[in-house]
Scaffold this motif. Structure first.
Motif, mmCIF file in Angstrom:
data_model
loop_
_atom_site.group_PDB
_atom_site.id
_atom_site.type_symbol
_atom_site.label_atom_id
_atom_site.label_comp_id
_atom_site.label_asym_id
_atom_site.label_seq_id
_atom_site.Cartn_x
_atom_site.Cartn_y
_atom_site.Cartn_z
ATOM 1 N N LEU A 80 -9.936 7.088 -7.471
ATOM 2 C CA LEU A 80 -9.706 6.703 -8.854
ATOM 3 C C LEU A 80 -9.385 5.218 -8.867
ATOM 4 C CD1 LEU A 80 -8.982 7.153 -11.857
ATOM 5 C CD2 LEU A 80 -6.778 7.997 -11.111
ATOM 6 N N ILE A 81 -10.126 4.458 -9.660
ATOM 7 C CA ILE A 81 -9.873 3.026 -9.773
ATOM 8 C C ILE A 81 -9.126 2.792 -11.089
ATOM 9 C CG2 ILE A 81 -10.899 0.718 -9.796
ATOM 10 C CD1 ILE A 81 -11.410 2.358 -7.206
ATOM 11 N N THR A 82 -7.958 2.169 -11.001
ATOM 12 C CA THR A 82 -7.153 1.858 -12.180
ATOM 13 C C THR A 82 -7.089 0.344 -12.347
ATOM 14 O OG1 THR A 82 -5.045 1.663 -11.018
ATOM 15 C CG2 THR A 82 -5.731 3.891 -11.671
ATOM 16 N N LYS A 83 -6.370 -0.100 -13.359
ATOM 17 C CA LYS A 83 -6.168 -1.542 -13.551
ATOM 18 C C LYS A 83 -5.424 -2.155 -12.368
ATOM 19 C CE LYS A 83 -6.237 -1.362 -18.571
ATOM 20 N NZ LYS A 83 -5.499 -1.541 -19.815
ATOM 21 N N LYS A 84 -4.656 -1.320 -11.658
ATOM 22 C CA LYS A 84 -3.927 -1.789 -10.477
ATOM 23 C C LYS A 84 -4.799 -1.790 -9.231
ATOM 24 C CE LYS A 84 0.635 -0.109 -11.931
ATOM 25 N NZ LYS A 84 1.772 0.743 -11.535
ATOM 26 N N GLY A 85 -5.989 -1.191 -9.308
ATOM 27 C CA GLY A 85 -6.889 -1.127 -8.157
ATOM 28 C C GLY A 85 -7.146 0.301 -7.734
ATOM 29 N N SER A 86 -7.688 0.463 -6.534
ATOM 30 C CA SER A 86 -8.005 1.777 -5.975
ATOM 31 C C SER A 86 -6.712 2.533 -5.659
ATOM 32 C CB SER A 86 -8.821 1.609 -4.692
ATOM 33 O OG SER A 86 -8.802 2.800 -3.949
ATOM 34 N N VAL A 87 -6.596 3.746 -6.194
ATOM 35 C CA VAL A 87 -5.386 4.550 -5.973
ATOM 36 C C VAL A 87 -5.234 4.885 -4.492
ATOM 37 C CG1 VAL A 87 -4.274 6.761 -6.468
ATOM 38 C CG2 VAL A 87 -5.381 5.472 -8.315
ATOM 39 N N PHE A 88 -6.278 5.405 -3.873
ATOM 40 C CA PHE A 88 -6.151 5.859 -2.491
ATOM 41 C C PHE A 88 -6.002 4.692 -1.519
ATOM 42 C CE2 PHE A 88 -8.326 10.273 -3.087
ATOM 43 C CZ PHE A 88 -7.323 10.628 -3.967
ATOM 44 N N GLN A 89 -6.756 3.622 -1.713
ATOM 45 C CA GLN A 89 -6.626 2.473 -0.806
ATOM 46 C C GLN A 89 -5.215 1.878 -0.888
ATOM 47 O OE1 GLN A 89 -9.832 -0.326 -1.363
ATOM 48 N NE2 GLN A 89 -11.388 1.192 -0.888
ATOM 49 N N THR A 90 -4.682 1.781 -2.091
ATOM 50 C CA THR A 90 -3.328 1.244 -2.255
ATOM 51 C C THR A 90 -2.306 2.171 -1.605
ATOM 52 O OG1 THR A 90 -4.015 0.198 -4.317
ATOM 53 C CG2 THR A 90 -1.644 0.421 -3.946
ATOM 54 N N ALA A 91 -2.476 3.476 -1.783
ATOM 55 C CA ALA A 91 -1.547 4.449 -1.189
ATOM 56 C C ALA A 91 -1.616 4.420 0.337
ATOM 57 C CB ALA A 91 -1.840 5.844 -1.723
ATOM 58 N N ILE A 92 -2.796 4.215 0.895
ATOM 59 C CA ILE A 92 -2.930 4.120 2.354
ATOM 60 C C ILE A 92 -2.132 2.925 2.876
ATOM 61 C CG2 ILE A 92 -4.575 3.549 4.210
ATOM 62 C CD1 ILE A 92 -6.620 5.335 2.642
ATOM 63 N N ILE A 93 -2.286 1.790 2.242
ATOM 64 C CA ILE A 93 -1.547 0.595 2.681
ATOM 65 C C ILE A 93 -0.043 0.815 2.527
ATOM 66 C CG2 ILE A 93 -1.103 -1.841 2.160
ATOM 67 C CD1 ILE A 93 -4.133 -1.991 1.389
ATOM 68 N N ALA A 94 0.363 1.411 1.401
ATOM 69 C CA ALA A 94 1.795 1.679 1.185
ATOM 70 C C ALA A 94 2.350 2.624 2.244
ATOM 71 C CB ALA A 94 2.007 2.263 -0.214
ATOM 72 N N GLY A 95 1.581 3.653 2.603
ATOM 73 C CA GLY A 95 2.035 4.597 3.625
ATOM 74 C C GLY A 95 2.201 3.943 4.987
ATOM 75 N N ILE A 96 1.266 3.099 5.357
ATOM 76 C CA ILE A 96 1.368 2.382 6.636
ATOM 77 C C ILE A 96 2.579 1.449 6.631
ATOM 78 C CG2 ILE A 96 0.252 0.653 8.120
ATOM 79 C CD1 ILE A 96 -2.458 1.942 7.216
ATOM 80 N N MET A 97 2.741 0.704 5.542
ATOM 81 C CA MET A 97 3.894 -0.201 5.442
ATOM 82 C C MET A 97 5.210 0.572 5.522
ATOM 83 S SD MET A 97 2.562 -2.881 2.539
ATOM 84 C CE MET A 97 4.153 -3.701 2.432
ATOM 85 N N ALA A 98 5.272 1.723 4.859
ATOM 86 C CA ALA A 98 6.493 2.530 4.862
ATOM 87 C C ALA A 98 6.812 3.054 6.259
ATOM 88 C CB ALA A 98 6.353 3.682 3.880
ATOM 89 N N ALA A 99 5.801 3.535 6.970
ATOM 90 C CA ALA A 99 6.030 4.036 8.330
ATOM 91 C C ALA A 99 6.637 2.938 9.199
ATOM 92 C CB ALA A 99 4.724 4.554 8.932
ATOM 93 N N LYS A 100 6.134 1.701 9.046
ATOM 94 C CA LYS A 100 6.645 0.576 9.839
ATOM 95 C C LYS A 100 8.075 0.205 9.451
ATOM 96 C CE LYS A 100 3.628 -2.716 9.369
ATOM 97 N NZ LYS A 100 2.532 -3.700 9.343
ATOM 98 N N LYS A 101 8.494 0.525 8.229
ATOM 99 C CA LYS A 101 9.828 0.150 7.747
ATOM 100 C C LYS A 101 10.824 1.313 7.778
ATOM 101 C CE LYS A 101 8.504 -3.702 4.837
ATOM 102 N NZ LYS A 101 9.441 -4.690 5.313
ATOM 103 N N THR A 102 10.481 2.414 8.388
ATOM 104 C CA THR A 102 11.338 3.603 8.391
ATOM 105 C C THR A 102 12.779 3.314 8.798
ATOM 106 O OG1 THR A 102 9.454 5.074 8.672
ATOM 107 C CG2 THR A 102 11.606 5.939 9.324
ATOM 108 N N PRO A 103 13.049 2.550 9.872
ATOM 109 C CA PRO A 103 14.450 2.330 10.237
ATOM 110 C C PRO A 103 15.239 1.525 9.200
ATOM 111 C CG PRO A 103 12.971 1.240 11.795
ATOM 112 C CD PRO A 103 12.121 2.007 10.840
#
Length: 161
Positions: free
Chosen positions: A55-78
């Motif tokens: 799904l492409i929104t005004k904010k961009g691709s939903v899944f691509q954005t969520a993938i990047i957010a998930g990777i960033m979150a995993a790296k920041k877990t501590p």
């Protein structure tokens, strides 16, 4: 010291009942992998917005954005979970699929270290799900994030899955 725990068996509490980071200094380094999953149930008004598998929104691709957010979150877990060890991740992969009325998010994390990466996988899957919610809330707030769970972990004292 190893994996000290108090009489109740909680490793994150010392003998006096105070919070502690588990001492992993004496543990051997092994290849450790964890897979976690989150599911986001979508109402029809959001499902109708999909073209193909994204799904492409005004904010961009939903899944691509969520993938990047998930990777960033995993790296920041501590930084988010107070007693987690800081780990150098060998890899983090977030896979997102639309399956009928649900977005299924799988986060796979791998490291070579003295402690597991299940919290990193769970954090990555959770934040990716929250990102899907954030990206789609303009259409509806009727989404439900559910079933965040550990699918498997390996390389430590107790393998799961």
């Amino acid at each position: 010291m190893g994996n000290d725990s108090n009489a109740s068996g909680f490793t994150h509490l010392d003998a006096g009942g105070q919070p502690q980071m588990v001492d992993v200094g004496a543990k051997a380094e092994t290849l450790r992998t964890a897979v976690a999953e989150s599911r986001v149930h979508l109402p029809p008004v959001i499902l109708q917005q999909f073209t193909g598998q994204d799904l492409i929104t005004k904010k961009g691709s939903v899944f691509q954005t969520a993938i990047i957010a998930g990777i960033m979150a995993a790296k920041k877990t501590p930084e988010l979970i107070p007693l987690c060890h800081t780990l150098l991740l060998d890899n983090c992969k977030v896979d997102i699929q639309l399956q009928e009325e649900e977005v299924v998010i799988r986060c796979t994390v791998r490291t070579t270290g003295k402690t597991g990466v299940e919290m990193e996988a769970l954090t990555g899957a959770s934040v990716a799900a929250l990102t899907v919610y954030d990206m789609c809330k303009a259409f509806s707030h009727e989404m439900v994030i559910r079933q965040t769970k550990l699918i498997s972990k390996s390389g430590g004292k107790h393998d799961i899955g």
